[in-house]
Design an enzyme around this catalytic site. Structure first.
Site, PDB file in Angstrom:
ATOM      1  N   ASP A 280       0.808  -1.227   0.000  1.00  0.00           N
ATOM      2  CA  ASP A 280       0.000   0.000   0.000  1.00  0.00           C
ATOM      3  C   ASP A 280       0.838   1.272   0.000  1.00  0.00           C
ATOM      4  O   ASP A 280       0.432   2.294   0.553  1.00  0.00           O
ATOM      5  CB  ASP A 280      -0.965   0.016   1.209  1.00  0.00           C
ATOM      6  CG  ASP A 280      -1.898  -1.182   1.201  1.00  0.00           C
ATOM      7  OD1 ASP A 280      -2.230  -1.663   0.096  1.00  0.00           O
ATOM      8  OD2 ASP A 280      -2.284  -1.638   2.289  1.00  0.00           O
TER       9      ASP A 280
ATOM     10  N   LYS B 205       1.701   2.310  -4.976  1.00  0.00           N
ATOM     11  CA  LYS B 205       2.248   1.771  -6.234  1.00  0.00           C
ATOM     12  C   LYS B 205       1.324   2.075  -7.411  1.00  0.00           C
ATOM     13  O   LYS B 205       1.777   2.440  -8.491  1.00  0.00           O
ATOM     14  CB  LYS B 205       2.458   0.245  -6.104  1.00  0.00           C
ATOM     15  CG  LYS B 205       3.436  -0.146  -5.004  1.00  0.00           C
ATOM     16  CD  LYS B 205       3.570  -1.649  -4.874  1.00  0.00           C
ATOM     17  CE  LYS B 205       2.318  -2.328  -4.365  1.00  0.00           C
ATOM     18  NZ  LYS B 205       1.937  -1.980  -2.974  1.00  0.00           N
TER      19      LYS B 205
ATOM     20  N   GLY C 228      -4.648  -4.257  -3.830  1.00  0.00           N
ATOM     21  CA  GLY C 228      -5.635  -3.217  -4.102  1.00  0.00           C
ATOM     22  C   GLY C 228      -4.853  -1.971  -4.447  1.00  0.00           C
ATOM     23  O   GLY C 228      -4.230  -1.377  -3.573  1.00  0.00           O
ATOM     24  N   HIS C 229      -4.810  -1.627  -5.727  1.00  0.00           N
ATOM     25  CA  HIS C 229      -4.008  -0.490  -6.188  1.00  0.00           C
ATOM     26  C   HIS C 229      -4.948   0.646  -6.607  1.00  0.00           C
ATOM     27  O   HIS C 229      -5.738   0.479  -7.539  1.00  0.00           O
ATOM     28  CB  HIS C 229      -3.112  -0.905  -7.360  1.00  0.00           C
ATOM     29  CG  HIS C 229      -2.099  -1.943  -6.968  1.00  0.00           C
ATOM     30  ND1 HIS C 229      -1.216  -2.513  -7.842  1.00  0.00           N
ATOM     31  CD2 HIS C 229      -1.826  -2.511  -5.759  1.00  0.00           C
ATOM     32  CE1 HIS C 229      -0.450  -3.390  -7.195  1.00  0.00           C
ATOM     33  NE2 HIS C 229      -0.810  -3.404  -5.927  1.00  0.00           N
TER      34      HIS C 229
ATOM     35  N   GLN D 102       1.938  -5.959  -3.264  1.00  0.00           N
ATOM     36  CA  GLN D 102       2.401  -6.069  -1.876  1.00  0.00           C
ATOM     37  C   GLN D 102       3.708  -5.282  -1.698  1.00  0.00           C
ATOM     38  O   GLN D 102       3.935  -4.345  -2.424  1.00  0.00           O
ATOM     39  CB  GLN D 102       2.576  -7.545  -1.447  1.00  0.00           C
ATOM     40  CG  GLN D 102       1.257  -8.316  -1.324  1.00  0.00           C
ATOM     41  CD  GLN D 102       0.707  -8.820  -2.643  1.00  0.00           C
ATOM     42  OE1 GLN D 102       1.404  -9.457  -3.400  1.00  0.00           O
ATOM     43  NE2 GLN D 102      -0.548  -8.542  -2.924  1.00  0.00           N
TER      44      GLN D 102
HETATM   45  P1  GDP Z   1      -0.871   0.423  -3.498  1.00  0.00           P
HETATM   46  O1  GDP Z   1      -1.455  -0.871  -3.057  1.00  0.00           O
HETATM   47  O2  GDP Z   1       0.601   0.503  -3.255  1.00  0.00           O
HETATM   48  O3  GDP Z   1      -1.228   0.796  -4.914  1.00  0.00           O
HETATM   49  O4  GDP Z   1      -1.523   1.558  -2.552  1.00  0.00           O
HETATM   50  P2  GDP Z   1      -3.073   1.673  -2.123  1.00  0.00           P
HETATM   51  O5  GDP Z   1      -3.843   2.159  -3.285  1.00  0.00           O
HETATM   52  O6  GDP Z   1      -3.523   0.448  -1.454  1.00  0.00           O
HETATM   53  O7  GDP Z   1      -2.950   2.752  -0.979  1.00  0.00           O
HETATM   54  C1  GDP Z   1      -2.388   3.999  -1.200  1.00  0.00           C
HETATM   55  C2  GDP Z   1      -3.420   5.074  -0.857  1.00  0.00           C
HETATM   56  O8  GDP Z   1      -2.797   6.337  -0.834  1.00  0.00           O
HETATM   57  C3  GDP Z   1      -4.536   5.195  -1.882  1.00  0.00           C
HETATM   58  O9  GDP Z   1      -5.694   5.622  -1.244  1.00  0.00           O
HETATM   59  C4  GDP Z   1      -4.009   6.273  -2.827  1.00  0.00           C
HETATM   60  O10 GDP Z   1      -5.046   6.953  -3.521  1.00  0.00           O
HETATM   61  C5  GDP Z   1      -3.352   7.176  -1.842  1.00  0.00           C
HETATM   62  N1  GDP Z   1      -2.207   7.956  -2.317  1.00  0.00           N
HETATM   63  C6  GDP Z   1      -1.166   7.590  -3.096  1.00  0.00           C
HETATM   64  N2  GDP Z   1      -0.241   8.572  -3.132  1.00  0.00           N
HETATM   65  C7  GDP Z   1      -0.729   9.568  -2.353  1.00  0.00           C
HETATM   66  C8  GDP Z   1      -0.226  10.839  -1.946  1.00  0.00           C
HETATM   67  O11 GDP Z   1       0.875  11.246  -2.293  1.00  0.00           O
HETATM   68  N3  GDP Z   1      -1.011  11.571  -1.101  1.00  0.00           N
HETATM   69  C9  GDP Z   1      -2.235  11.154  -0.688  1.00  0.00           C
HETATM   70  N4  GDP Z   1      -2.951  11.953   0.092  1.00  0.00           N
HETATM   71  N5  GDP Z   1      -2.718   9.969  -1.031  1.00  0.00           N
HETATM   72  C10 GDP Z   1      -1.969   9.190  -1.837  1.00  0.00           C
HETATM   73  P1  IMO Z   2      -0.965  -4.154  -2.293  1.00  0.00           P
HETATM   74  O1  IMO Z   2      -0.515  -4.706  -3.619  1.00  0.00           O
HETATM   75  C1  IMO Z   2      -0.957  -4.565   2.015  1.00  0.00           C
HETATM   76  C2  IMO Z   2      -1.024  -8.613   3.619  1.00  0.00           C
HETATM   77  C3  IMO Z   2      -2.254  -9.047   4.386  1.00  0.00           C
HETATM   78  C4  IMO Z   2      -1.618  -9.996   5.381  1.00  0.00           C
HETATM   79  C5  IMO Z   2      -0.541 -10.686   4.537  1.00  0.00           C
HETATM   80  C6  IMO Z   2      -0.971 -12.011   3.949  1.00  0.00           C
HETATM   81  O2  IMO Z   2      -2.251  -3.422  -2.351  1.00  0.00           O
HETATM   82  O3  IMO Z   2       0.137  -3.379  -1.649  1.00  0.00           O
HETATM   83  P2  IMO Z   2      -2.550 -12.704   1.943  1.00  0.00           P
HETATM   84  O4  IMO Z   2      -4.006 -12.437   1.698  1.00  0.00           O
HETATM   85  O5  IMO Z   2      -1.663 -12.213   0.861  1.00  0.00           O
HETATM   86  O6  IMO Z   2      -2.273 -14.139   2.280  1.00  0.00           O
HETATM   87  O7  IMO Z   2      -2.198 -11.868   3.285  1.00  0.00           O
HETATM   88  O8  IMO Z   2      -0.223  -9.786   3.502  1.00  0.00           O
HETATM   89  N1  IMO Z   2      -1.280  -8.110   2.246  1.00  0.00           N
HETATM   90  C7  IMO Z   2      -1.218  -6.824   1.903  1.00  0.00           C
HETATM   91  N2  IMO Z   2      -1.001  -5.732   2.675  1.00  0.00           N
HETATM   92  N3  IMO Z   2      -1.095  -4.446   0.676  1.00  0.00           N
HETATM   93  C8  IMO Z   2      -1.276  -5.532  -0.098  1.00  0.00           C
HETATM   94  O9  IMO Z   2      -1.279  -5.467  -1.439  1.00  0.00           O
HETATM   95  C9  IMO Z   2      -1.394  -6.796   0.523  1.00  0.00           C
HETATM   96  N4  IMO Z   2      -1.590  -8.054   0.065  1.00  0.00           N
HETATM   97  C10 IMO Z   2      -1.509  -8.849   1.141  1.00  0.00           C
HETATM   98  O10 IMO Z   2      -2.877  -7.951   5.020  1.00  0.00           O
HETATM   99  O11 IMO Z   2      -0.957  -9.269   6.384  1.00  0.00           O
HETATM  100 MG    MG Z   3      -2.963  -1.570  -1.791  1.00  0.00          MG
END
Ligand code: GDP
Ligand code: IMO
Ligand code: MG
Length: 422
Positions: free
Chosen positions: A13, A16, A40-41, A223
């Site tokens: 998270d 990415k 979840g991106h 991840q």
């Molecule tokens: P990922 O799994 O690495 O793609 O990240 P996620 O989407 O799960 O979580 C990142 C969160 O931060 C999302 O809600 C994005 O919309 C948000 N986000 C990403 N970059 C920024 C930033 O620079 N500032 C803010 N406020 N939100 C950001």
């Molecule tokens: P993105 O790509 C954050 C975490 C779960 C748990 C562990 C194992 O959005 O960054 P799993 O379901 O893979 O067996 O869970 O890994 N986890 C993540 N945490 N971002 C993710 O993906 C994750 N995918 C799995 O919360 O701790």
């Molecule tokens: Mg994510």
């Protein structure tokens, strides 16, 4: 032409999806090579919010090809749903999407086993996303998995599925869970298989043709480094190689064709699920949650939050060979003063410069902090590095220095425009 591996340098998270969306402007092909719909991106595009789980985030840009590589585990029902949701939002998902015939399937018994194993672990559970990821990769390693290629051959698929379901239903019964209906799974999967057929290809061949044609490829890591099955905080990890090497094995593109590794990291640290998080800080977490931030994009769970951990990101730089870094969510620290950064761990009176391999030892580590002054101003509207408050510039430069790689991107908001390129 630069082929780039983008990896999460923390616990997932890191933002990415947002950075992939920015970089896709200059790429031709975007590849997912590991993980599944545990990812979840988030991408904010045209004022709409998209959360991608299995499909590369590049899908939102016209004329880019997206590939789900052999290393990904695919729940076909979830994938069909994701395609439909995207199409409903006006996004094209047709010839621009390719799915590897070697990718393994996530079946309903994988999800049921994931849930049962977590339940039985009680307070030592991993805190998985319950998407069946661990059991699906388990079957792959045990050489008993079903693949997309099987799903493309209905008769063969039904036969293999029947045998697998008999075995897994006895395990589920022994665990006190309800058995799953073969007839229903078979029918649902064959329907989903029909829907996915037009996308299925030998993606290794496709990617090598793209390389020959001089196309630029972007590998979208899922991840993060510390969730890697080998290098993460085992057993509190996911079941794939989330580090840079996973991009090669999960796509069939050899290491010498990779030109650059970009590590994405938040300006602080978050983690969702169990396992140690050395810099965890309840006050920082409360503040971020009150701002409506740091809730999981896949499960909606509140993420745990902590200070930036330079010991962790420095180690991530070693493992992944990170050349360049993108720091996201800098705006999350706009009101914080002073800001702490972890520059070492203390374990039993000794200072450590790399995280210990054992999770129990990591939990006992005490962070050694340095404090930096906050900037106490909004950065959300800043578009040039030179317009950032001096304290913010000093902060990002310091964390890049401690991490040990070149800072090339700073993100100050979730939208594409809120990005500073150095
Ligand atoms: P990922 O799994 O690495 O793609 O990240 P996620 O989407 O799960 O979580 C990142 C969160 O931060 C999302 O809600 C994005 O919309 C948000 N986000 C990403 N970059 C920024 C930033 O620079 N500032 C803010 N406020 N939100 C950001
Ligand atoms: P993105 O790509 C954050 C975490 C779960 C748990 C562990 C194992 O959005 O960054 P799993 O379901 O893979 O067996 O869970 O890994 N986890 C993540 N945490 N971002 C993710 O993906 C994750 N995918 C799995 O919360 O701790
Ligand atoms: Mg994510």
């Amino acid at each position: 032409m630069a082929n780039t591996i983008l990896v999460g340098a923390q616990w997932g998270d890191e933002g990415k999806g947002k950075i992939i969306d920015v970089l896709t402007g200059n790429a031709d092909v975007v590849v997912r090579s590991q993980g599944g719909n545990n990812a979840g991106h988030t991408v904010i595009h045209g004022g709409k919010k998209f959360v991608l789980h299995l499909i590369p985030s590049g899908i939102l840009r016209a004329r880019k090809i997206c590939v789900i590589g052999n290393g990904v585990v695919i729940d076909p029902i979830a994938l069909v749903r994701e395609i439909d949701v995207l199409r409903g939002l006006g996004v094209k998902a047709g010839k621009n999407l390719l799915i590897s015939d070697c990718a393994h399937l996530v079946l309903p018994y994988h999800r049921a086993l994931d849930e049962q194993r977590e339940l039985r672990k009680g307070h030592v559970k991993i805190g998985t996303t319950k998407r069946g990821i661990g059991p699906a990769y388990g079957d792959k390693a045990a050489r008993t998995g079903l693949r997309i290629a099987d799903l493309m051959q209905p008769e063969l698929f039904s036969k293999k599925l029947n045998a697998k379901m008999r075995e897994n239903n006895s395990i589920l019964k022994a665990l006190g869970a309800k058995p799953i209906s073969f007839a229903k799974v078979n029918a649902d999967f064959l329907d989903a298989g029909e829907r996915l057929k037009p996308f299925v290809a030998n993606t290794v061949v496709y990617l090598h043709e793209a390389l020959k044609a001089g196309k630029e490829i972007l590998f979208e890591g899922a991840q993060g480094t510390f969730l890697d099955i080998d290098h993460g905080t085992y057993p509190y990890v996911t079941s794939s190689n989330t580090t840079a090497g996973g991009a090669c094995t999960g796509s069939g593109v050899p290491p010498h064709r990779m030109d650059r590794v970009l590590g994405v990291m938040k300006a602080y640290t978050t983690r969702v699920g169990e396992g140690s998080l050395p810099t965890e800080d309840a006050e920082l977490a409360d503040m971020l949650h009150e701002m409506g931030r740091e809730f999981g994009a896949t499960t909606g769970r509140a993420r745990r939050c902590g200070w930036f951990d330079a010991v962790a990101t420095h180690y991530a730089t070693m493992i992944n060979g990170i050349d360049e870094i993108a720091i996201t969510n800098l705006d999350g620290l706009d009101t914080v003063d002073p800001i702490k950064v972890c520059v070492g761990y203390k374990l039993d009176g000794k200072k450590l410069e790399v995280p210990p391999s054992d999770s129990a030892q990591l939990t006992r580590c005490e962070p050694v902090y340095e404090e930096l002054p906050g900037w106490k101003r909004s950065t959300e509207r800043v578009r040039k590095v030179s317009d950032l408050p001096k304290e913010a510039r000093d902060y990002v430069n310091k964390i890049a220095e401690w991490t040990g790689a070149r800072l090339t991107i700073i993100s100050v908001g979730p939208s594409r425009g809120q990005t500073l390129i150095l």
